[in-house]
Design a protein around this motif. Structure first.
Motif, mmCIF file in Angstrom:
data_model
loop_
_atom_site.group_PDB
_atom_site.id
_atom_site.type_symbol
_atom_site.label_atom_id
_atom_site.label_comp_id
_atom_site.label_asym_id
_atom_site.label_seq_id
_atom_site.Cartn_x
_atom_site.Cartn_y
_atom_site.Cartn_z
ATOM 1 N N SER A 28 0.834 -1.223 0.000
ATOM 2 C CA SER A 28 0.000 0.000 0.000
ATOM 3 C C SER A 28 0.854 1.252 0.000
ATOM 4 O O SER A 28 0.514 2.256 -0.632
ATOM 5 N N ILE A 69 -7.814 -1.307 1.738
ATOM 6 C CA ILE A 69 -8.236 -0.620 2.965
ATOM 7 C C ILE A 69 -7.914 0.872 2.854
ATOM 8 O O ILE A 69 -8.757 1.735 3.125
ATOM 9 N N ALA A 70 -6.693 1.159 2.377
ATOM 10 C CA ALA A 70 -6.295 2.565 2.243
ATOM 11 C C ALA A 70 -7.237 3.304 1.294
ATOM 12 O O ALA A 70 -7.660 4.435 1.576
ATOM 13 N N ASN A 150 -5.522 -10.381 -3.475
ATOM 14 C CA ASN A 150 -5.455 -9.660 -2.203
ATOM 15 C C ASN A 150 -6.066 -10.571 -1.144
ATOM 16 O O ASN A 150 -6.694 -11.584 -1.463
ATOM 17 N N GLY A 163 -3.286 -11.266 7.495
ATOM 18 C CA GLY A 163 -3.039 -9.988 8.162
ATOM 19 C C GLY A 163 -2.033 -9.132 7.424
ATOM 20 O O GLY A 163 -1.950 -7.941 7.647
ATOM 21 N N LYS A 227 1.273 -2.549 6.341
ATOM 22 C CA LYS A 227 0.925 -3.417 7.469
ATOM 23 C C LYS A 227 2.126 -4.145 8.056
ATOM 24 O O LYS A 227 2.250 -4.311 9.247
HETATM 25 N N1 GLU Z 1 -5.186 -6.553 2.462
HETATM 26 C C1 GLU Z 1 -4.867 -5.233 2.890
HETATM 27 C C2 GLU Z 1 -5.322 -4.177 1.881
HETATM 28 O O1 GLU Z 1 -5.429 -4.443 0.723
HETATM 29 C C3 GLU Z 1 -3.382 -4.964 3.063
HETATM 30 C C4 GLU Z 1 -2.531 -5.915 3.786
HETATM 31 C C5 GLU Z 1 -1.067 -5.484 3.687
HETATM 32 O O2 GLU Z 1 -0.788 -4.339 3.315
HETATM 33 O O3 GLU Z 1 -0.184 -6.307 3.935
HETATM 34 O O4 GLU Z 1 -5.535 -3.069 2.208
#
Ligand code: GLU
Length: 382
Positions: A28, A69-70, A150, A163, A227
């Protein structure tokens, strides 16, 4: 397109050139603008231009991308670094559409199709689901499509969660028998000490073993949208190396990230496995306790000796209580064990389809099945 186009040759990118299947993880922190929580469009254009070059060179590519998520946070106008579980799941659901669409829209310009694949760690631990994921991913790759993977954040609870996408990417690399895993991150690899605290610390270009000391030293990442930090990258390296896949950590912050590390001589770290993936997979299949036996006719024995998958037509008899994914012994007409493999069908299904031609499988089972009873990749001859 860009003047920085990736040029693949042996001098510049030996690891990339050698690999048939490459998994690339995009964090991210390099894909999403940390202030606006929107995609860094120029960066993504440059990266996907490099991906198009890899595809032109017949590489099978899987992108494991974070960012849902972002991206979702900006729609929900959430600003805090730590979200509650329901907030992050809602953000992921919103952001995932935008994330997948961003890749798809750009790759379409190169006539490359994408597929969205969302996984949880549960999926790769359950043998049957593991086989399903593998066959879907391999089919997509054989069709020339780029899976955009993802974590399935909306269903993942603490117990079934990776996670972080570093370990998810390593699992995907093993599932697809990739030869190379590239983690594009906001750091150019591994250092002797945390470079944020020790600016003069030594960069480590090649790692042959992830030691306890390294794991202890790995510091947590400080970037807002990332993360994992270094600890999950080292855990990913362990998974990849144990499975026979080389891993690279490279700094992906600048545009044209693959060109930057592979021939513009920017620093990166290689994690080299001891054995190759094919040898390790064979050892693994041979180490599994068998649950049954398949007795083959002469034609089938000849076919598997010629590196073909085992089809139901060549099976005379089956014994044992095995499920799809269990290991079975392969027995010749002379009652000798000639190999071992993972069955694509359960015992009760084999009873129905043994001796049948491939086009009869659907009628016998009542649903379309797979052609191979044991795929060649799941078969080891003794
Ligand atoms: N699955 C989460 C996302 O796409 C991110 C997990 C990570 O950054 O490792 O926002």
């Amino acid at each position: 397109m860009g003047s920085n186009r990736l040029i693949l040759d042996n001098k510049n990118c030996p690891q990339i050139l050698k690999a048939n299947t490459i998994v690339i993880k995009v964090g991210s922190s390099i894909l999403v603008d940390p202030i606006k929580n929107t995609i860094k469009q120029d960066w993504l254009n440059s990266f996907l231009d490099e991906i198009a070059v890899l595809k032109k060179n017949n590489k099978k590519i899987i992108i494991v991308s974070s960012g849902s998520i972002a991206l979702g946070k900006s729609v929900l106008k959430l600003t805090s670094k730590k979200l509650k579980l329901d907030e992050s799941q809602a953000s992921a659901a919103i952001g995932q559409i935008k994330l997948a669409q961003s890749y798809d829209l750009i790759l379409k310009k190169y006539n490359i199709n994408t597929a969205q694949v969302l996984l949880t760690s549960d999926d790769s631990q359950n043998r049957r689901r593991y086989l399903n994921i593998r066959s879907t991913l391999k089919s997509l790759l054989n069709m020339g499509i780029i899976p955009i993977v993802n974590e399935n954040d909306t269903v993942a609870t603490e117990e079934i969660k990776f996670g972080d996408n570093d370990r998810l990417a390593a699992q995907v690399a093993l599932i697809t028998e990739a030869n190379l895993l590239i983690l594009l991150s906001d750091i150019d690899g591994l250092y002797e000490k945390d470079p944020n605290l020790n600016p003069n610390t030594k960069h480590l270009p090649v790692i042959n073993e992830v030691t306890k000391k390294m794991l202890e030293m790995a510091s947590q990442s400080t970037s807002i949208n990332s993360k994992g930090g270094m600890i999950t990258k080292l855990e990913a390296a362990k998974i990849a190396m144990n499975g026979g896949c080389e891993m690279i950590i490279a700094n992906g912050l600048k545009n044209f990230p693959l060109s930057n590390f592979s021939y513009k001589k920017e620093k990166f770290t290689r994690f080299i496995p001891k054995d190759d993936i094919k040898t390790l997979r064979k050892q693994w299949i041979l180490s599994i306790k068998t649950k049954g036996k398949l007795f083959l006719d002469k034609g089938a024995i000849e076919a598997i000796n010629n590196h073909k998958s085992l089809l139901p037509a060549g099976v005379i008899k089956a014994i044992g209580k095995f499920e799809r994914g269990d290991a079975v012994e392969i027995i010749s007409e002379n009652n000798e064990k000639v190999g071992q493999g993972l069955s694509g069908y359960s015992y009760s299904e084999v009873e129905k389809i043994k001796g049948c031609k491939s086009n009869e499988i659907e009628e016998k089972l009542g649903h379309p099945g797979r052609v191979a009873l044991i795929h060649i990749d799941d078969l080891v001859l003794s």
